[in-house]
Design an enzyme around this catalytic site. Structure first.
Site, PDB file in Angstrom:
ATOM      1  N   ASP A  21       0.152   5.837 -12.339  1.00 33.53           N
ATOM      2  CA  ASP A  21      -0.448   6.482 -13.511  1.00 33.53           C
ATOM      3  C   ASP A  21      -1.461   5.564 -14.190  1.00 33.53           C
ATOM      4  O   ASP A  21      -1.356   4.338 -14.118  1.00 33.53           O
ATOM      5  CB  ASP A  21       0.680   6.855 -14.498  1.00 33.53           C
ATOM      6  CG  ASP A  21       0.236   7.894 -15.509  1.00 33.53           C
ATOM      7  OD1 ASP A  21      -0.826   8.524 -15.310  1.00 33.53           O
ATOM      8  OD2 ASP A  21       0.955   8.068 -16.519  1.00 33.53           O
ATOM      9  N   ASN A  69      -0.071  18.918 -12.138  1.00 32.76           N
ATOM     10  CA  ASN A  69      -1.467  18.462 -12.087  1.00 32.76           C
ATOM     11  C   ASN A  69      -2.451  19.579 -11.709  1.00 32.76           C
ATOM     12  O   ASN A  69      -3.655  19.451 -11.931  1.00 32.76           O
ATOM     13  CB  ASN A  69      -1.637  17.276 -11.127  1.00 32.76           C
ATOM     14  CG  ASN A  69      -1.047  15.975 -11.643  1.00 32.76           C
ATOM     15  OD1 ASN A  69      -0.574  15.135 -10.880  1.00 32.76           O
ATOM     16  ND2 ASN A  69      -1.058  15.777 -12.963  1.00 32.76           N
TER      17      ASN A  69
HETATM   18  C1  IPE Z   1       2.433  11.997 -13.092  1.00 34.60           C
HETATM   19  O1  IPE Z   1       1.363  11.556 -13.867  1.00 34.60           O
HETATM   20  C2  IPE Z   1       1.940  12.532 -11.798  1.00 34.60           C
HETATM   21  C3  IPE Z   1       1.298  11.574 -10.906  1.00 34.60           C
HETATM   22  C4  IPE Z   1       1.209  10.282 -11.081  1.00 34.60           C
HETATM   23  C5  IPE Z   1       0.733  12.143  -9.717  1.00 34.60           C
HETATM   24  P1  IPE Z   1       0.760  12.457 -15.021  1.00 34.60           P
HETATM   25  O2  IPE Z   1      -0.303  11.653 -15.675  1.00 34.60           O
HETATM   26  O3  IPE Z   1       0.362  13.773 -14.479  1.00 34.60           O
HETATM   27  O4  IPE Z   1       2.019  12.639 -15.970  1.00 34.60           O
HETATM   28  P2  IPE Z   1       2.145  13.109 -17.479  1.00 34.60           P
HETATM   29  O5  IPE Z   1       1.573  14.476 -17.564  1.00 34.60           O
HETATM   30  O6  IPE Z   1       1.371  12.127 -18.314  1.00 34.60           O
HETATM   31  O7  IPE Z   1       3.599  13.050 -17.767  1.00 34.60           O
HETATM   32  C1  IPE Z   2      -2.702   9.233 -12.273  1.00 29.93           C
HETATM   33  O1  IPE Z   2      -3.652   8.909 -13.219  1.00 29.93           O
HETATM   34  C2  IPE Z   2      -3.265  10.028 -11.123  1.00 29.93           C
HETATM   35  C3  IPE Z   2      -2.891  11.446 -11.102  1.00 29.93           C
HETATM   36  C4  IPE Z   2      -2.042  12.014 -11.895  1.00 29.93           C
HETATM   37  C5  IPE Z   2      -3.517  12.271 -10.072  1.00 29.93           C
HETATM   38  P1  IPE Z   2      -4.037   9.887 -14.391  1.00 29.93           P
HETATM   39  O2  IPE Z   2      -5.159  10.752 -13.924  1.00 29.93           O
HETATM   40  O3  IPE Z   2      -2.853  10.624 -14.875  1.00 29.93           O
HETATM   41  O4  IPE Z   2      -4.556   8.882 -15.491  1.00 29.93           O
HETATM   42  P2  IPE Z   2      -4.289   8.939 -17.051  1.00 29.93           P
HETATM   43  O5  IPE Z   2      -2.826   9.065 -17.248  1.00 29.93           O
HETATM   44  O6  IPE Z   2      -5.038  10.121 -17.561  1.00 29.93           O
HETATM   45  O7  IPE Z   2      -4.828   7.649 -17.558  1.00 29.93           O
HETATM   46 MG    MG Z   3      -1.469  10.232 -16.288  1.00 27.92          MG
END
Ligand code: IPE
Ligand code: IPE
Ligand code: MG
Length: 246
Positions: A21, A69
Site C-alpha cells: 500500500d 479496487n
Molecule cells: C488494499 O489497499 C488493496 C491492495 C493493496 C491491493 P487499499 O489502498 O485498496 O485499501 P484501503 O481501501 O485503503 O483499505
Molecule cells: C496500493 O497503493 C496499490 C493498489 C491498491 C492497487 P494505493 O493505490 O492504494 O496507494 P494509496 O493508498 O492511495 O497511497
Molecule cells: Mg491504498
C-alpha cells in the site's frame, strides 16, 4: 553484520503475505500522478520477490488488486491492468531465473481477457518451478472467497457429496483459493495503514502482523529483512503458555 546475515534461516516464515500500500501517496509526495507510484511499486515487487528466493521463503502472496479496487476511477483501473500485463511480460525472465512458480488467487475471470491470457501464459510457463510460489491476489476479496467456499460446500452437501458433520477446517481450507498454500505466518502492510482491507481473513488467523510507515515504492530488501527479524523475535504461542513452549 547485515540485516540479511542476522536472519535465522531455521525460523523463516513459510508464508509471507504483503498488503502493498501507499503507491498513490508516494506519487503525490513527488507531485506526480498516482500511476507513477504504481509503476515504481513494481520495482519493489521484483526486489521483494528476489529477496524471498534468496533467503528461502517458500510462499509469498502479494495483494495487488482487491474486489473493492474496482470502485476506483476507470482510468486508474485501466492503467493498473495495463501495468499488470507489461510486468508479467517483463518479469517472466526473473521468475524463470529464480525458479519461481506463479499462482493467482481471486476472481480472475473478472479481469480483462488480455490480462487473463497473459496470466495463464506465465502460470503455464512457470508451473514446474519449485523454489518458491509467488501468488498474486487479483480481484481478490476475503469475504468473496469465503462466500464462494460456503456456496461450493453447500452444493456438495445438497448433492450428498459431503455430510454436514464432516465439515471441518480442512474441508474449508480445500475450498479456498489458497488451497495449495500453508497458513500465513507473517502479514506485512506498508504505508502506515493498520487494517486488513479484506485480505486473507481466514488464513491470517494466527499470523504475526507487521505494519510499517514506509510507502510501498520505497520498500526495500532491508525493510523486508527487518520485518522478518521482528517476526523472529516474537513468541508464537498459539494459545499455549510461554512455559509450555519451552
Ligand atoms: C488494499 O489497499 C488493496 C491492495 C493493496 C491491493 P487499499 O489502498 O485498496 O485499501 P484501503 O481501501 O485503503 O483499505
Ligand atoms: C496500493 O497503493 C496499490 C493498489 C491498491 C492497487 P494505493 O493505490 O492504494 O496507494 P494509496 O493508498 O492511495 O497511497
Ligand atoms: Mg491504498
Amino acid at each position: 553484520m547485515s540485516l540479511k546475515e542476522q536472519l535465522n534461516t531455521k525460523n523463516l516464515p513459510k508464508h509471507i503475505a504483503i498488503i502493498m500500500d501507499g503507491n498513490g501517496r508516494w506519487a503525490k509526495q513527488k507531485g506526480r500522478l498516482r500511476m507513477f507510484g504504481h509503476e515504481n511499486g513494481t520495482k519493489s515487487v521484483r526486489e521483494i520477490t528476489e529477496a524471498c528466493a534468496e533467503i528461502g521463503i517458500e510462499n509469498l502472496t502479494l495483494y495487488a488488486f482487491s474486489t473493492e479496487n474496482w470502485k476506483r476511477p476507470k482510468i486508474e483501473v485501466q492503467t493498473l491492468m495495463r501495468l499488470l500485463i507489461s510486468s508479467l511480460k517483463s518479469e517472466i525472465k526473473t521468475l524463470q531465473k529464480n525458479n519461481i512458480k506463479l499462482n493467482t488467487i481471486g476472481n480472475t475471470t473478472d479481469l480483462p481477457n488480455k490480462v487473463q491470457r497473459e496470466l495463464l501464459d506465465v502460470i503455464e510457463q512457470t508451473k514446474n518451478n519449485t523454489r518458491m510460489t509467488l501468488t498474486l491476489a487479483l480481484s481478490y476479496g476475503s469475504r468473496d472467497e469465503l462466500l464462494n467456499t460456503i456456496k461450493q460446500i453447500s452444493i456438495k452437501v445438497k448433492n450428498n457429496i459431503i455430510s454436514p458433520e464432516k465439515i471441518d477446517e480442512s474441508v474449508i481450507n480445500e475450498h479456498l483459493y489458497t488451497r495449495n498454500l500453508p497458513d500465513v505466518d507473517l502479514l506485512i502492510r506498508t504505508s502506515g495503514e493498520q487494517r486488513i482491507s479484506n485480505f486473507l481473513l481466514w488464513q491470517i488467523a494466527y499470523a504475526e502482523l507487521f505494519f510499517t510507515d514506509v510507502l510501498w515504492p520505497d520498500f526495500t530488501k532491508n525493510h523486508f529483512y527487518e520485518a522478518i527479524l521482528c517476526y523472529q523475535n516474537r513468541e508464537r504461542r498459539f494459545g499455549k503458555t510461554s512455559e509450555q513452549l519451552k
